[in-house]
Design an enzyme around this catalytic site. Structure first.
Site, PDB file in Angstrom:
ATOM      1  N   TYR A   1      -7.023 -10.218 -19.046  1.00  0.00           N
ATOM      2  CA  TYR A   1      -5.970 -11.167 -18.659  1.00  0.00           C
ATOM      3  C   TYR A   1      -4.862 -10.449 -17.890  1.00  0.00           C
ATOM      4  CZ  TYR A   1      -2.232 -14.640 -18.958  1.00  0.00           C
ATOM      5  OH  TYR A   1      -1.219 -15.520 -18.655  1.00  0.00           O
TER       6      TYR A   1
ATOM      7  N   LYS B   1      -3.489 -11.095 -13.995  1.00  0.00           N
ATOM      8  CA  LYS B   1      -2.103 -11.417 -13.654  1.00  0.00           C
ATOM      9  C   LYS B   1      -1.494 -10.355 -12.737  1.00  0.00           C
ATOM     10  CE  LYS B   1      -2.482 -14.779 -14.504  1.00  0.00           C
ATOM     11  NZ  LYS B   1      -2.105 -16.101 -13.936  1.00  0.00           N
TER      12      LYS B   1
ATOM     13  N   THR C   1       2.384 -24.028 -23.767  1.00  0.00           N
ATOM     14  CA  THR C   1       1.313 -24.712 -23.039  1.00  0.00           C
ATOM     15  C   THR C   1       0.028 -24.609 -23.847  1.00  0.00           C
ATOM     16  OG1 THR C   1       0.517 -22.758 -21.846  1.00  0.00           O
ATOM     17  CG2 THR C   1       2.406 -23.911 -20.893  1.00  0.00           C
TER      18      THR C   1
END
Length: 337
Positions: free
Chosen positions: A191, A195, A228
């Site tokens: 991840y 990014k 989220t």
């Protein structure tokens, strides 16, 4: 370009735009935006903010049913908004090409691409193209989409591409020899790499745009810790329902809302003081929450050579090669190579 801005004594960040919210998005009438991952969370809140400012908004959504629900949510928040759903699965290059063709058939010019869709900290999975899922969705799919839509972007007078990164980029290590984690893989490492790739993409895109004379501004933003669906999905993949429950509790206690998380994205997408290759995030302590401010980034995210090498590898993997000159500005119907 500075790697960051100093922290103010008040706990905010130097350059924080005091009180700036979605209500301060400037008039976007006559502009068209494509927001990826618009079915929920940051993407949906970004779409609402742009629609409220008068933009025509294309909702890039992987799941048709969730896309229709998102469409209803945006229309409920902004009655009469010019908003529509575009099927888009960033994890497959064929699907990305179909979506780019779809968008090109709908619009003569695209003013804004918000590359927001993403997955976070999942067990290693591969896509139909054989790519690791996180780098495929978070970086490769978006890079291909932007390249395929370049003719439409350059048909706009002042186009922008905004990539949504994360503070997790600091933990990312770009491994171009093992981009897909075939030899070594960790959920959070992959991840972080994806990014970091978002920021390197913006850096190289801006360099190439400037060199070619394109009137394109590339920028990035991150939401801080915003509540989220990503946290729940990541926690569920490792800790099951217990992990998901703990992530939900942490969101309730610490996180800011998805609407507040979208503020830096909207700022980077619309405000006139955004600079080439800029990076925006929340201005509060640790950039976790607060109103928009210029964000800090790691040294690795400013590595121009790494950005160039990642770009070249991305072109090879996706088969989407960007033109070297500004001739496309007068040829919006041009297609990919």
């Amino acid at each position: 370009m500075s790697p960051g801005v100093p922290v103010a004594a008040s706990g905010g960040r130097v350059g924080t735009v005091t009180g700036w919210t979605t209500a301060d998005v400037p008039d976007c009438s006559g502009r068209t935006a494509l927001v990826t991952g618009a079915s929920s969370g940051l993407g949906r809140e970004t779409a609402v903010g742009l629609a409220r400012a008068g933009a025509r908004v294309l909702l890039g959504c992987r799941d048709a049913a969730r896309g229709e629900r998102a469409l209803g949510t945006v229309l409920a928040a902004v009655p009469g908004a010019a908003v529509e759903v575009v099927p888009l699965d960033l994890a497959g290059l064929a699907a990305v090409r179909r979506a780019a063709d779809d968008v090109a058939g709908r619009v003569a010019a695209l003013d804004l691409l918000v590359a927001n869709a993403g997955v976070m900290a999942l067990p290693r999975r591969t896509t139909v193209d054989g790519f690791e899922l996180q780098i495929a969705t978070n970086h490769l799919g978006h890079a291909a989409l932007a390249g395929l839509l370049l003719p439409r972007l350059l048909a706009a007078p002042a186009p922008r591409v905004v990539a949504v990164s994360s503070g997790a980029h600091r933990a990312g290590r770009l491994d171009l020899d093992d981009l897909h984690g075939e030899r070594r893989y960790s959920r959070w490492g992959a991840y972080g790499q994806s990014k970091l790739a978002n920021l390197l993409f913006v850096l190289e895109l801006q360099r190439r745009a400037d060199a070619a004379g394109w009137p394109l501004l590339a920028a990035a933003a991150h939401p801080g810790w915003a509540a989220t669906g990503l946290q729940g999905a990541a926690a569920r993949s490792s800790g099951g329902r217990v992990g998901e429950a703990l992530a939900g509790l942490a969101n309730r206690l610490v996180a800011q809302s998805a609407e507040a998380g979208a503020w830096p994205v909207l700022y980077a997408a619309t405000m006139p003081d955004v600079l080439p290759a800029d990076y925006w995030g929340p201005g509060g302590p640790l950039e976790a929450r607060g109103h928009p401010a210029r964000a800090s980034r790691s040294r690795a995210a400013l590595d121009a050579d790494a950005a160039r090498r990642l770009w070249e590898l991305t072109e090879r993997l996706t088969g989407v090669r960007w033109p070297a000159g500004s001739c496309w500005r007068t040829s919006p119907s041009a297609t990919r190579t």
